[in-house]
Design a protein around this motif. Structure first.
Motif, PDB file in Angstrom:
ATOM      1  N   SER A   1       0.739  -1.120   0.042  1.00 28.49           N
ATOM      2  CA  SER A   1       0.068   0.079   0.084  1.00 28.49           C
ATOM      3  C   SER A   1       0.783   1.233  -0.041  1.00 28.49           C
ATOM      4  CB  SER A   1      -0.935   0.061   1.171  1.00 28.49           C
ATOM      5  OG  SER A   1      -0.170   0.311   2.342  1.00 28.49           O
ATOM      6  N   VAL A   2       2.030   1.135   0.465  1.00 34.57           N
ATOM      7  CA  VAL A   2       2.984   2.324   0.252  1.00 34.57           C
ATOM      8  C   VAL A   2       3.384   2.824  -0.811  1.00 34.57           C
ATOM      9  CG1 VAL A   2       5.411   2.828   0.696  1.00 34.57           C
ATOM     10  CG2 VAL A   2       4.221   1.403   2.472  1.00 34.57           C
ATOM     11  N   GLU A   3       3.124   2.155  -1.893  1.00 35.88           N
ATOM     12  CA  GLU A   3       3.318   2.422  -3.156  1.00 35.88           C
ATOM     13  C   GLU A   3       2.116   3.690  -3.675  1.00 35.88           C
ATOM     14  OE1 GLU A   3       3.349  -1.029  -5.822  1.00 35.88           O
ATOM     15  OE2 GLU A   3       5.265  -1.518  -4.752  1.00 35.88           O
ATOM     16  N   GLU A   4       1.275   3.649  -3.209  1.00 38.99           N
ATOM     17  CA  GLU A   4       0.027   4.578  -3.563  1.00 38.99           C
ATOM     18  C   GLU A   4       0.245   5.851  -2.508  1.00 38.99           C
ATOM     19  OE1 GLU A   4      -3.487   2.325  -2.926  1.00 38.99           O
ATOM     20  OE2 GLU A   4      -2.758   0.709  -4.153  1.00 38.99           O
ATOM     21  N   LYS A   5       1.037   5.794  -1.379  1.00 36.38           N
ATOM     22  CA  LYS A   5       1.358   6.900  -0.543  1.00 36.38           C
ATOM     23  C   LYS A   5       2.277   7.840  -0.983  1.00 36.38           C
ATOM     24  CE  LYS A   5      -0.892   4.232   2.869  1.00 36.38           C
ATOM     25  NZ  LYS A   5      -0.826   3.779   4.494  1.00 36.38           N
ATOM     26  N   SER A   6       2.380   8.834  -0.304  1.00 38.43           N
ATOM     27  CA  SER A   6       3.575   9.756  -0.600  1.00 38.43           C
ATOM     28  C   SER A   6       4.831   9.161   0.336  1.00 38.43           C
ATOM     29  CB  SER A   6       3.401  11.227   0.271  1.00 38.43           C
ATOM     30  OG  SER A   6       3.531  11.115   1.751  1.00 38.43           O
ATOM     31  N   GLU A   7       5.919   9.754  -0.298  1.00 38.55           N
ATOM     32  CA  GLU A   7       7.370   9.223   0.083  1.00 38.55           C
ATOM     33  C   GLU A   7       7.538   9.333   1.803  1.00 38.55           C
ATOM     34  OE1 GLU A   7      12.080  10.176  -0.255  1.00 38.55           O
ATOM     35  OE2 GLU A   7      10.772  10.599  -1.672  1.00 38.55           O
ATOM     36  N   MET A   8       6.702  10.455   2.495  1.00 34.34           N
ATOM     37  CA  MET A   8       6.931  10.487   3.901  1.00 34.34           C
ATOM     38  C   MET A   8       5.850   9.567   4.703  1.00 34.34           C
ATOM     39  SD  MET A   8       9.263  12.255   4.954  1.00 34.34           S
ATOM     40  CE  MET A   8       8.867  12.201   6.396  1.00 34.34           C
ATOM     41  N   GLU A   9       4.638   9.258   3.954  1.00 34.97           N
ATOM     42  CA  GLU A   9       3.770   8.180   4.437  1.00 34.97           C
ATOM     43  C   GLU A   9       4.222   6.773   4.554  1.00 34.97           C
ATOM     44  OE1 GLU A   9      -0.677   9.927   3.708  1.00 34.97           O
ATOM     45  OE2 GLU A   9       0.415   9.612   1.918  1.00 34.97           O
ATOM     46  N   GLY A  10       5.008   6.563   3.245  1.00 35.07           N
ATOM     47  CA  GLY A  10       5.480   5.537   3.023  1.00 35.07           C
ATOM     48  C   GLY A  10       6.701   4.943   4.131  1.00 35.07           C
ATOM     49  N   LEU A  11       7.589   6.042   4.393  1.00 39.67           N
ATOM     50  CA  LEU A  11       8.622   6.241   5.615  1.00 39.67           C
ATOM     51  C   LEU A  11       7.912   5.697   6.800  1.00 39.67           C
ATOM     52  CD1 LEU A  11      11.628   6.066   6.015  1.00 39.67           C
ATOM     53  CD2 LEU A  11      11.224   8.601   6.194  1.00 39.67           C
TER      54      LEU A  11
ATOM     55  N   ILE B   1      17.683   4.638   5.542  1.00 37.58           N
ATOM     56  CA  ILE B   1      17.124   4.074   5.023  1.00 37.58           C
ATOM     57  C   ILE B   1      17.524   2.781   4.388  1.00 37.58           C
ATOM     58  CG2 ILE B   1      16.170   4.005   2.456  1.00 37.58           C
ATOM     59  CD1 ILE B   1      15.081   6.176   3.950  1.00 37.58           C
ATOM     60  N   GLU B   2      18.771   2.616   4.416  1.00 44.41           N
ATOM     61  CA  GLU B   2      19.542   1.183   4.114  1.00 44.41           C
ATOM     62  C   GLU B   2      19.162   0.370   5.330  1.00 44.41           C
ATOM     63  OE1 GLU B   2      23.903  -0.550   3.563  1.00 44.41           O
ATOM     64  OE2 GLU B   2      23.583   1.569   2.935  1.00 44.41           O
ATOM     65  N   THR B   3      19.359   0.619   6.465  1.00 41.19           N
ATOM     66  CA  THR B   3      19.163   0.104   7.555  1.00 41.19           C
ATOM     67  C   THR B   3      17.555  -0.598   7.420  1.00 41.19           C
ATOM     68  OG1 THR B   3      20.719   1.123   8.864  1.00 41.19           O
ATOM     69  CG2 THR B   3      19.048   0.045  10.209  1.00 41.19           C
ATOM     70  N   LEU B   4      16.671   0.235   7.177  1.00 41.11           N
ATOM     71  CA  LEU B   4      15.226  -0.078   7.392  1.00 41.11           C
ATOM     72  C   LEU B   4      14.777  -1.028   6.157  1.00 41.11           C
ATOM     73  CD1 LEU B   4      13.489   3.369   7.625  1.00 41.11           C
ATOM     74  CD2 LEU B   4      13.737   1.533   9.534  1.00 41.11           C
ATOM     75  N   GLN B   5      15.571  -0.777   5.173  1.00 41.75           N
ATOM     76  CA  GLN B   5      15.451  -1.916   3.981  1.00 41.75           C
ATOM     77  C   GLN B   5      16.010  -3.355   4.215  1.00 41.75           C
ATOM     78  OE1 GLN B   5      16.992   0.423   0.675  1.00 41.75           O
ATOM     79  NE2 GLN B   5      15.345   1.212   0.196  1.00 41.75           N
ATOM     80  N   ALA B   6      17.362  -3.148   5.058  1.00 47.80           N
ATOM     81  CA  ALA B   6      17.845  -4.433   5.449  1.00 47.80           C
ATOM     82  C   ALA B   6      16.720  -5.300   6.376  1.00 47.80           C
ATOM     83  CB  ALA B   6      19.202  -4.269   5.848  1.00 47.80           C
ATOM     84  N   GLN B   7      16.164  -4.515   7.342  1.00 44.48           N
ATOM     85  CA  GLN B   7      15.426  -5.076   8.136  1.00 44.48           C
ATOM     86  C   GLN B   7      14.051  -5.707   7.420  1.00 44.48           C
ATOM     87  OE1 GLN B   7      15.874  -5.635  11.510  1.00 44.48           O
ATOM     88  NE2 GLN B   7      18.224  -4.656  11.200  1.00 44.48           N
ATOM     89  N   ILE B   8      13.848  -5.112   6.601  1.00 45.32           N
ATOM     90  CA  ILE B   8      12.418  -5.546   5.995  1.00 45.32           C
ATOM     91  C   ILE B   8      12.808  -6.761   5.183  1.00 45.32           C
ATOM     92  CG2 ILE B   8      10.849  -4.931   4.139  1.00 45.32           C
ATOM     93  CD1 ILE B   8      10.554  -2.243   5.601  1.00 45.32           C
ATOM     94  N   GLU B   9      14.196  -7.013   4.586  1.00 47.90           N
ATOM     95  CA  GLU B   9      14.536  -7.842   3.810  1.00 47.90           C
ATOM     96  C   GLU B   9      14.656  -8.877   4.546  1.00 47.90           C
ATOM     97  OE1 GLU B   9      18.209  -8.891   0.277  1.00 47.90           O
ATOM     98  OE2 GLU B   9      18.274  -7.130   1.788  1.00 47.90           O
TER      99      GLU B   9
ATOM    100  N   LYS C   1      13.144   6.368  14.530  1.00 40.22           N
ATOM    101  CA  LYS C   1      13.343   7.565  13.794  1.00 40.22           C
ATOM    102  C   LYS C   1      14.704   8.454  14.386  1.00 40.22           C
ATOM    103  CE  LYS C   1       9.692   9.970  13.588  1.00 40.22           C
ATOM    104  NZ  LYS C   1       8.537  10.922  13.407  1.00 40.22           N
ATOM    105  N   ASN C   2      14.711   8.632  15.668  1.00 45.04           N
ATOM    106  CA  ASN C   2      15.625   9.380  16.465  1.00 45.04           C
ATOM    107  C   ASN C   2      17.214   8.471  16.815  1.00 45.04           C
ATOM    108  OD1 ASN C   2      14.165  11.729  16.648  1.00 45.04           O
ATOM    109  ND2 ASN C   2      13.243  11.030  18.220  1.00 45.04           N
ATOM    110  N   GLY C   3      16.933   7.291  16.529  1.00 45.32           N
ATOM    111  CA  GLY C   3      18.135   6.291  16.931  1.00 45.32           C
ATOM    112  C   GLY C   3      18.930   5.727  15.864  1.00 45.32           C
ATOM    113  N   LEU C   4      18.674   6.210  14.469  1.00 48.79           N
ATOM    114  CA  LEU C   4      19.200   5.693  13.196  1.00 48.79           C
ATOM    115  C   LEU C   4      20.039   6.868  12.841  1.00 48.79           C
ATOM    116  CD1 LEU C   4      16.257   3.886  11.353  1.00 48.79           C
ATOM    117  CD2 LEU C   4      18.570   2.804  12.389  1.00 48.79           C
ATOM    118  N   HIS C   5      21.149   6.782  12.271  1.00 51.30           N
ATOM    119  CA  HIS C   5      22.144   7.771  11.860  1.00 51.30           C
ATOM    120  C   HIS C   5      21.465   8.048  10.453  1.00 51.30           C
ATOM    121  CE1 HIS C   5      25.595   9.991  10.840  1.00 51.30           C
ATOM    122  NE2 HIS C   5      26.211   9.322  10.231  1.00 51.30           N
TER     123      HIS C   5
END
Length: 112
Positions: free
Chosen positions: A44-54, A84-92, A75-79
């Motif tokens: 469903s993220v594909e249909e949302k804005s970039e910020m909503e997807g994040l 983005i790479e960290t989030l993608q790796a977690q989802i992967e 959000k506050n704990g990631l460099h």
């Protein structure tokens, strides 16, 4: 069972230097239903804005870790340059079980 971890910065001094960080490890068992839910949300993220997807990605990662931390803490704990790479790796990880060699080595140290 495969595990992964995420490291979040919890304290920074006035000069922006890291003073403290906390490591969170995924649960030993992640039900397949979490992958299905995450996939549905991320589609469903594909249909949302970039910020909503994040925001949705943050929620998915928090859910993966059984809400050991909040989206705000995430959000506050990631460099920023690595976030983005960290989030993608977690989802992967939840979708394929893939853990980087670096994370595998660090995880062995953490779980000792």
């Amino acid at each position: 069972m495969k595990k992964n971890y995420i490291e979040l910065i919890t304290e920074v001094d006035k000069n922006g230097e890291v003073k403290d960080k906390k490591v969170y490890v995924t649960p030993g068992f992640i039900p397949f239903s979490k992958l299905i839910e995450a996939s549905t949300v991320l589609e469903s993220v594909e249909e949302k804005s970039e910020m909503e997807g994040l925001q949705e990605m943050l929620k998915v990662v928090c859910d993966l870790y059984n809400n050991q931390f909040t989206p705000e803490e995430l959000k506050n704990g990631l460099h920023a340059p690595d976030a983005i790479e960290t989030l993608q790796a977690q989802i992967e990880f939840i979708s394929t079980g893939k853990v980087s060699e670096e994370n595998q080595a660090k995880l062995k140290e953490i779980l000792k």
